[in-house]
Write a protein that holds these residues in place. Structure first.
Motif, PDB file in Angstrom:
ATOM      1  N   ARG A 716       0.830  -1.210   0.000  1.00  0.00           N
ATOM      2  CA  ARG A 716       0.000   0.000   0.000  1.00  0.00           C
ATOM      3  C   ARG A 716       0.866   1.262   0.000  1.00  0.00           C
ATOM      4  O   ARG A 716       0.562   2.232  -0.707  1.00  0.00           O
ATOM      5  N   ASP A 717       1.969   1.208   0.731  1.00  0.00           N
ATOM      6  CA  ASP A 717       2.844   2.373   0.813  1.00  0.00           C
ATOM      7  C   ASP A 717       3.466   2.746  -0.530  1.00  0.00           C
ATOM      8  O   ASP A 717       3.894   3.885  -0.733  1.00  0.00           O
ATOM      9  N   ASP A 718       3.523   1.758  -1.456  1.00  0.00           N
ATOM     10  CA  ASP A 718       4.134   2.011  -2.758  1.00  0.00           C
ATOM     11  C   ASP A 718       3.114   2.429  -3.813  1.00  0.00           C
ATOM     12  O   ASP A 718       3.496   2.776  -4.942  1.00  0.00           O
ATOM     13  N   CYS A 719       1.831   2.378  -3.473  1.00  0.00           N
ATOM     14  CA  CYS A 719       0.788   2.634  -4.470  1.00  0.00           C
ATOM     15  C   CYS A 719       0.873   4.049  -5.044  1.00  0.00           C
ATOM     16  O   CYS A 719       0.702   4.245  -6.255  1.00  0.00           O
ATOM     17  N   ALA A 720       1.103   5.035  -4.199  1.00  0.00           N
ATOM     18  CA  ALA A 720       1.141   6.420  -4.678  1.00  0.00           C
ATOM     19  C   ALA A 720       2.232   6.599  -5.731  1.00  0.00           C
ATOM     20  O   ALA A 720       2.015   7.199  -6.791  1.00  0.00           O
ATOM     21  N   THR A 721       3.419   6.039  -5.456  1.00  0.00           N
ATOM     22  CA  THR A 721       4.526   6.151  -6.415  1.00  0.00           C
ATOM     23  C   THR A 721       4.219   5.384  -7.690  1.00  0.00           C
ATOM     24  O   THR A 721       4.452   5.868  -8.809  1.00  0.00           O
ATOM     25  N   LEU A 722       3.686   4.164  -7.525  1.00  0.00           N
ATOM     26  CA  LEU A 722       3.364   3.326  -8.685  1.00  0.00           C
ATOM     27  C   LEU A 722       2.351   4.010  -9.591  1.00  0.00           C
ATOM     28  O   LEU A 722       2.556   4.124 -10.812  1.00  0.00           O
ATOM     29  N   PHE A 723       1.251   4.495  -9.012  1.00  0.00           N
ATOM     30  CA  PHE A 723       0.196   5.092  -9.836  1.00  0.00           C
ATOM     31  C   PHE A 723       0.619   6.443 -10.401  1.00  0.00           C
ATOM     32  O   PHE A 723       0.136   6.853 -11.459  1.00  0.00           O
ATOM     33  N   SER A 724       1.509   7.103  -9.732  1.00  0.00           N
ATOM     34  CA  SER A 724       2.067   8.333 -10.294  1.00  0.00           C
ATOM     35  C   SER A 724       2.864   8.005 -11.568  1.00  0.00           C
ATOM     36  O   SER A 724       2.781   8.719 -12.574  1.00  0.00           O
ATOM     37  N   SER A 725       3.620   6.912 -11.510  1.00  0.00           N
ATOM     38  CA  SER A 725       4.370   6.473 -12.693  1.00  0.00           C
ATOM     39  C   SER A 725       3.414   6.061 -13.823  1.00  0.00           C
ATOM     40  O   SER A 725       3.619   6.393 -14.988  1.00  0.00           O
ATOM     41  N   LEU A 726       2.357   5.348 -13.460  1.00  0.00           N
ATOM     42  CA  LEU A 726       1.404   4.879 -14.470  1.00  0.00           C
ATOM     43  C   LEU A 726       0.651   6.020 -15.136  1.00  0.00           C
ATOM     44  O   LEU A 726       0.203   5.901 -16.283  1.00  0.00           O
ATOM     45  N   SER A 727       0.507   7.102 -14.434  1.00  0.00           N
ATOM     46  CA  SER A 727      -0.247   8.228 -14.978  1.00  0.00           C
ATOM     47  C   SER A 727       0.431   8.842 -16.191  1.00  0.00           C
ATOM     48  O   SER A 727      -0.185   9.596 -16.944  1.00  0.00           O
ATOM     49  N   ASN A 728       1.716   8.521 -16.412  1.00  0.00           N
ATOM     50  CA  ASN A 728       2.432   8.998 -17.603  1.00  0.00           C
ATOM     51  C   ASN A 728       2.212   8.095 -18.810  1.00  0.00           C
ATOM     52  O   ASN A 728       2.607   8.438 -19.922  1.00  0.00           O
ATOM     53  N   MET A 729       1.600   6.903 -18.582  1.00  0.00           N
ATOM     54  CA  MET A 729       1.499   5.891 -19.642  1.00  0.00           C
ATOM     55  C   MET A 729       0.180   6.027 -20.397  1.00  0.00           C
ATOM     56  O   MET A 729      -0.788   5.314 -20.135  1.00  0.00           O
ATOM     57  N   SER A 730       0.170   6.904 -21.378  1.00  0.00           N
ATOM     58  CA  SER A 730      -1.076   7.160 -22.114  1.00  0.00           C
ATOM     59  C   SER A 730      -1.455   6.021 -23.052  1.00  0.00           C
ATOM     60  O   SER A 730      -2.592   5.941 -23.514  1.00  0.00           O
ATOM     61  N   GLN A 731      -0.498   5.116 -23.362  1.00  0.00           N
ATOM     62  CA  GLN A 731      -0.772   4.013 -24.289  1.00  0.00           C
ATOM     63  C   GLN A 731      -1.126   2.710 -23.569  1.00  0.00           C
ATOM     64  O   GLN A 731      -1.430   1.712 -24.230  1.00  0.00           O
ATOM     65  N   LEU A 732      -1.105   2.720 -22.236  1.00  0.00           N
ATOM     66  CA  LEU A 732      -1.328   1.488 -21.481  1.00  0.00           C
ATOM     67  C   LEU A 732      -2.696   0.893 -21.792  1.00  0.00           C
ATOM     68  O   LEU A 732      -3.727   1.533 -21.597  1.00  0.00           O
ATOM     69  N   ASN A 733      -2.688  -0.343 -22.280  1.00  0.00           N
ATOM     70  CA  ASN A 733      -3.920  -1.006 -22.692  1.00  0.00           C
ATOM     71  C   ASN A 733      -4.342  -2.085 -21.707  1.00  0.00           C
ATOM     72  O   ASN A 733      -5.533  -2.316 -21.497  1.00  0.00           O
ATOM     73  N   SER A 734      -3.357  -2.748 -21.099  1.00  0.00           N
ATOM     74  CA  SER A 734      -3.647  -3.853 -20.186  1.00  0.00           C
ATOM     75  C   SER A 734      -2.749  -3.726 -18.960  1.00  0.00           C
ATOM     76  O   SER A 734      -1.526  -3.582 -19.085  1.00  0.00           O
ATOM     77  N   PHE A 735      -3.355  -3.786 -17.755  1.00  0.00           N
ATOM     78  CA  PHE A 735      -2.597  -3.584 -16.519  1.00  0.00           C
ATOM     79  C   PHE A 735      -3.029  -4.581 -15.467  1.00  0.00           C
ATOM     80  O   PHE A 735      -4.223  -4.768 -15.221  1.00  0.00           O
ATOM     81  N   LEU A 736      -2.043  -5.258 -14.880  1.00  0.00           N
ATOM     82  CA  LEU A 736      -2.298  -6.162 -13.762  1.00  0.00           C
ATOM     83  C   LEU A 736      -1.546  -5.663 -12.548  1.00  0.00           C
ATOM     84  O   LEU A 736      -0.356  -5.344 -12.631  1.00  0.00           O
ATOM     85  N   ILE A 737      -2.258  -5.599 -11.426  1.00  0.00           N
ATOM     86  CA  ILE A 737      -1.637  -5.224 -10.159  1.00  0.00           C
ATOM     87  C   ILE A 737      -2.000  -6.281  -9.129  1.00  0.00           C
ATOM     88  O   ILE A 737      -3.161  -6.676  -9.001  1.00  0.00           O
ATOM     89  N   SER A 738      -0.987  -6.762  -8.411  1.00  0.00           N
ATOM     90  CA  SER A 738      -1.193  -7.792  -7.399  1.00  0.00           C
ATOM     91  C   SER A 738      -0.607  -7.317  -6.073  1.00  0.00           C
ATOM     92  O   SER A 738       0.549  -6.874  -6.015  1.00  0.00           O
ATOM     93  N   ALA A 739      -1.420  -7.392  -5.023  1.00  0.00           N
ATOM     94  CA  ALA A 739      -1.014  -6.878  -3.705  1.00  0.00           C
ATOM     95  C   ALA A 739       0.007  -7.787  -3.037  1.00  0.00           C
ATOM     96  O   ALA A 739       0.158  -8.961  -3.380  1.00  0.00           O
ATOM     97  N   ASN A 740       0.668  -7.214  -2.056  1.00  0.00           N
ATOM     98  CA  ASN A 740       1.647  -7.957  -1.266  1.00  0.00           C
ATOM     99  C   ASN A 740       0.983  -8.813  -0.202  1.00  0.00           C
ATOM    100  O   ASN A 740       1.451  -9.895   0.144  1.00  0.00           O
ATOM    101  N   ASP A 741      -0.163  -8.327   0.318  1.00  0.00           N
ATOM    102  CA  ASP A 741      -0.790  -8.986   1.468  1.00  0.00           C
ATOM    103  C   ASP A 741      -2.291  -8.737   1.418  1.00  0.00           C
ATOM    104  O   ASP A 741      -2.735  -7.645   1.055  1.00  0.00           O
ATOM    105  N   LEU A 742      -3.078  -9.738   1.811  1.00  0.00           N
ATOM    106  CA  LEU A 742      -4.534  -9.601   1.805  1.00  0.00           C
ATOM    107  C   LEU A 742      -5.017  -8.549   2.809  1.00  0.00           C
ATOM    108  O   LEU A 742      -6.118  -8.004   2.655  1.00  0.00           O
ATOM    109  N   ASN A 743      -4.225  -8.293   3.810  1.00  0.00           N
ATOM    110  CA  ASN A 743      -4.618  -7.314   4.843  1.00  0.00           C
ATOM    111  C   ASN A 743      -4.073  -5.917   4.554  1.00  0.00           C
ATOM    112  O   ASN A 743      -4.139  -5.039   5.411  1.00  0.00           O
ATOM    113  N   ASP A 744      -3.515  -5.736   3.378  1.00  0.00           N
ATOM    114  CA  ASP A 744      -2.913  -4.459   3.013  1.00  0.00           C
ATOM    115  C   ASP A 744      -3.576  -3.975   1.718  1.00  0.00           C
ATOM    116  O   ASP A 744      -3.062  -4.200   0.632  1.00  0.00           O
TER     117      ASP A 744
END
Length: 913
Positions: A716-744
């Motif tokens: 969860r702590d890395d989500c802000a940085t990750l999604f900030s990076s993704l926001s530059n990807m205007s061509q992104l067509n398919s995205f998979l994100i998998s969490a580290n922990d079910l409680n996070d």
């Protein structure tokens, strides 16, 4: 026909020479380089003219031995050009990679290398001049060939009806239902003019079917006038109009005397007069493109008398000229009908019983025809005049491919299938030949095939589209032109896989061998080593032959192993003997390591190791400077060496491990540790799968052109940085994100791009309750068509927010989720959804309100152990075509049987409970 070789050579010439930045970097070391762009340009012009000549003469190119010899030389020249260009590019890369000091040291080496290249290219230039001179010396023969190639359209039209024989009863075996449907469509109750299409690939019996119905209607005199026009590929619209006027005129004395000299406008007017107040039946047979129809349609007036136009075609675009409910696609005959047609054709002139000792051989022969009526009839014709002896039939069965190529009795089959290839657009011919090398009944995966076509150089840039998008268009074109058969669409309607008809494959292999394009199903020991440019091996004996042989394969560009036949010894042999290798596909092979000298394959563009046992990549991989696709999916590789970051042309990286095949754990798929330098590879479009770290999620912003991205082990702590990076990807067509922990739970707050083309989204793990109201889904959720949610152990039910923010969803899968025991799909929700999958949940009740999921076609209820009731409102989903309920609760089964739900759902074609 040496088109395949010439097209490839042209493509490389256009892109490889004359680049000023390359010239200046080595001009001092190799003065002869100055002449290379000029020589290359001259060769390019000559090859282009040769290509146009080959395209124009088409199938007639093999009608003369002298011409065949000329073609062999053209092909060799084209392949030599390709070899020289690859050598040139290799040396250019060496020069660019070396610093100024080393370049000075190696000056003699580079001077000699480029001198040799210049001399070889000069020799090629002289050879092409000689070929052109030969063409001039044999001018009469070439001109005659060109004259014959442009067949007189009028003569073709005049002879088209004479070539049609009366249809025998045995020829329409298996067509009864199609005939009845076509006859029904001709019924005059619908008074408006109707356009009907009958389509499918060559040899399916389109003309036979339509001719039978046409003759029947003509005998009944159901229409006022009739005309049958064979349009052909090189149609002449004026000639077609004249023939229509002649055939549709009831009183031949009223046919205009100046018909032969009328111009287009006069012909259109005359045709309208002939058809005025008439109920007509017109057949346009063998239409290749929509142009002929569009040029005619204004003249074919509609006076609401019940007129009909029937089009037969191999092309889906042409078939689409008909209204959707009047499109008939013919399919190959089933096994029983195919054998019945064969039996009747073989013994039509005798009353003898079918010989039982030939039945097994007969079925083998029929299977090789792949349900194709034309092929079954043709092989039946051949065998009908043979003795009914097992040894004779077995010879024909064992030599089927040779018989198909050489036996005059099978000319119609060869002609019908060959013409489809001959008239393929130039950009599709290499793609088709490539597919023919794969084993019989091979199912082509779209993703793999497209990437192979691209690295082979078959796909050229078009406008702003990516190479992958252009290749996807090629893939669809081959299917639409009936050169490939559709196997499966994905959940959002895209073609996932296809296969090639057996007869089409056999003929493709014939062309492939003639073109020296590629080889498959061969004895390598009998082949000329210079003929082998692409090689596919699918059985162990072929591999053993190659290992036993001492031959080099100096011109081999592509090696593909299927059926797990490759091994370490074979890989070592390929590296040592095939320096130009560009494609190396070894998926599923029992390999556990890669030789250290893999870097010697300087020309390698595609390296496929999927599902092998390889544990690591050697450091020499850094020398594969042309590598575009690296496929290591489901290997044992956990970390990529830092040298991968030097592969500046990489476009696609597939690297992930399947740790838990039963998918019980959140991290059942684990990403690979990438070196940080990987994020400098700006050409990357596919990155699958990255293991998230503090640094990797930040560095992703350096890859704005990614189209497919998978990131796992996200905190969860890395989500802000990750999604900030993704926001530059205007061509992104398919995205998979998998969490580290079910409680996070994952936090989507920072995902707020300026634009997005995101269509497919995969989320593994939990999320915040308001996630699907976040900006990215409010602003761009309408673009998302495919959503999967797994391990989503949330408290709040998200279906309302998902339906509201993603109204165009076509596929929705929820598995291992547990937010509610009851799920209700409300009226108006998911108006475009076609597939809904619910699995491994504690779901007790499912309710579907009237007006919900109004386009749902597939409902999958998988391992829902607590679901005791049949979903309420299931019978209201009239669009449903498939229902699959696996491992249902006992009470569910009781209710299903008690209330006769199978009868309630009689409209559902496929039910599995």
């Amino acid at each position: 026909m040496a088109e395949a070789a010439v097209v490839l050579a042209l493509g490389k010439l256009v892109t490889s020479f004359g680049v000023s930045s390359l010239r200046t970097s080595i001009e001092k070391e190799a003065t002869l380089l100055k002449d290379l762009p000029h020589i290359a340009k001259h060769i390019e012009r000559e090859l282009d003219m040769i290509h146009h000549f080959l395209s124009q003469v088409g199938t007639k190119i093999y009608s003369n031995k002298v011409l065949e010899g000329w073609i062999v030389r053209v092909r060799k020249v084209a392949y030599c050009v390709e070899d020289i260009i690859d050598e040139y590019c290799y040396n250019i890369t060496l020069v660019q990679d070396e610093g100024r000091f080393k370049r000075v040291i190696h000056k003699t080496f580079f001077t000699n290398a480029f001198h040799r290249i210049a001399v070889e290219l000069k020799d090629i230039e002289e050879e092409i001049k000689h070929l052109s001179q030969l063409k001039r010396d044999y001018r009469e023969m070439f001109n005659e060939l060109l004259d014959n190639a442009s067949d007189n359209a009028d003569m073709h039209l005049l002879s088209s009806n004479r070539s049609l024989h009366s249809i025998k009863e045995y020829e329409i075996v298996g067509m009864k239902e199609d005939m009845e449907l076509l006859d029904k469509w001709l019924d005059p109750k619908e008074l408006g003019r109707i356009v009907i299409s009958v389509w499918g690939f060559g040899g399916l019996g389109k003309t036979t079917l339509v001719r039978k119905v046409y003759d029947w209607e003509k005998g009944l005199k159901s229409f006022d006038c009739y005309s049958w026009i064979t349009v052909s590929h090189n149609y002449n619209i004026d000639a077609i109009s004249r023939k229509l006027i002649q055939e549709l005129s009831e009183d031949q004395s009223k046919v205009p005397s100046d018909l032969d000299t009328m111009h287009r406008g006069q012909l259109n007017k005359a045709l309208k007069e002939v058809l005025s107040y008439k109920k007509y039946l017109i057949v346009l047979d063998d239409v290749w493109d929509t142009g002929a129809f569009h040029e005619l349609i204004d003249s074919l007036i509609d006076d609401y008398k019940g007129s009909r136009i029937i089009i037969t075609t191999r092309n889906n675009d042409v078939a689409s000229l008909a209204q959707e409910m009047y499109k008939m696609k013919l399919n190959p005959l089933g096994n029983d009908d195919a054998f019945e047609l064969f039996r009747k054709r073989c013994f039509q002139k005798s009353n003898m019983e079918y010989p039982s000792h030939l039945e097994e051989l007969s079925r083998q022969l029929v299977n090789k025809c792949g349900g194709l009526p034309l092929a079954i009839n043709a092989i039946g014709n051949v065998l009908a005049v043979q003795e009914s002896r097992e040894i004779v039939w077995r010879r024909i069965n064992n030599q089927f491919r040779c018989e198909l190529e050489d036996n005059p009795g099978l000319d119609k089959v060869k002609s019908a299938m060959s013409i489809s290839f001959m008239y393929l657009p130039r950009h599709l011919k290499n793609c088709f030949l490539y597919c023919s090398m794969f084993p019989q009944d091979y199912v082509f995966n779209r993703e793999l095939l497209l990437k192979l076509w691209i690295v082979e150089g078959f796909v050229k840039q078009r406008g702003t589209s990516t190479l992958e998008e252009v290749a996807d268009g090629y893939f669809i074109e081959l299917i639409q032109q009936s050169m490939m058969q559709l196997v499966e669409n994905d959940e959002i309607g895209r073609v996932v896989s296809c296969r090639m008809h057996d007869i089409m494959r056999e003929l493709g292999l014939t062309f492939s061998r003639k073109e020296r394009f590629g080889l498959a199903d061969i004895n390598i020991e009998t082949e000329n080593k210079d003929d082998v440019r692409r090689l596919l091996m699918s059985n162990q004996e072929q591999v053993n032959q190659l290992l036993r042989s001492t031959m080099d394969l100096p011109h081999l560009r592509t090696f593909i192993a299927t059926n797990k036949v490759a091994n370490y010894q074979l890989l070592c042999l390929l590296i040592s003997r095939c320096k130009y290798l560009a494609v190396l596909e070894l998926r599923d092979s029992p390999l556990d390591k890669i030789p250290e000298n893999i870097g010697d394959l300087f020309n390698l563009r595609y390296f496929g190791l999927r599902r092998t046992h390889v544990k690591s990549l050697p450091r020499s991989i850094k020398k594969l400077s042309n590598l575009e696709t690296l496929d290591m999916k489901s290997t044992k590789i956990e970390t990529l060496p830092k040298e991968v970051a030097k592969l500046k042309k990489l476009r696609h990286i597939f690297a992930e491990k399947l740790d838990d095949p039963e998918e019980k754990e959140l991290r059942y798929i684990r990403g690979v540790k990438f070196p940080h330098g990987i994020f400098d590879l700006v050409q990357l479009q596919t990155l699958k799968t990255v293991e998230a770290t503090k640094k990797s999620v930040k560095l992703l912003k350096s890859l704005p052109d990614l189209r497919l991205l998978c990131v796992e082990n996200v905190r969860r702590d890395d989500c802000a940085t990750l999604f900030s990076s993704l926001s530059n990807m205007s061509q992104l067509n398919s995205f998979l994100i998998s969490a580290n922990d079910l409680n996070d739970p994952l936090d989507f707050d920072a995902f707020n791009p300026k634009s997005t083309k995101l269509e497919k989204l995969f989320i593994r793990g939990c999320w915040d309750s308001e996630t699907f109201w976040k900006p990215v889904f409010r602003n761009y959720g309408a673009n998302i068509k495919y959503l999967t949610l797994t391990f989503c152990k949330n408290i709040a039910d998200p279906l309302l927010s998902i339906s509201s923010s993603m109204p165009n969803l076509i596929f929705l899968s929820i598995r291992r989720g547990c937010w509610a025991e009851d799920i209700t799909l409300r009226a108006g929700w998911f108006p475009h959804l076609k597939t809904l999958c619910l699995g491994n949940m504690e779901l007790r009740r499912l309710c579907i309100e009237e007006g919900a999921v109004i386009r749902l076609e597939v409902l999958l209820l998988l391992s829902l152990m607590s679901l005791k009731e049949v979903p309420k409102g299931l019978d209201l989903v009239r669009s449903l075509k498939k229902l699959n309920v696996s491992m249902p609760h006992h009470e569910f089964k009781v209710e299903w049987e008690r209330d006769n739900w199978k009868m309630k759902l009689h409209h559902v074609q496929d039910i599995r409970v």
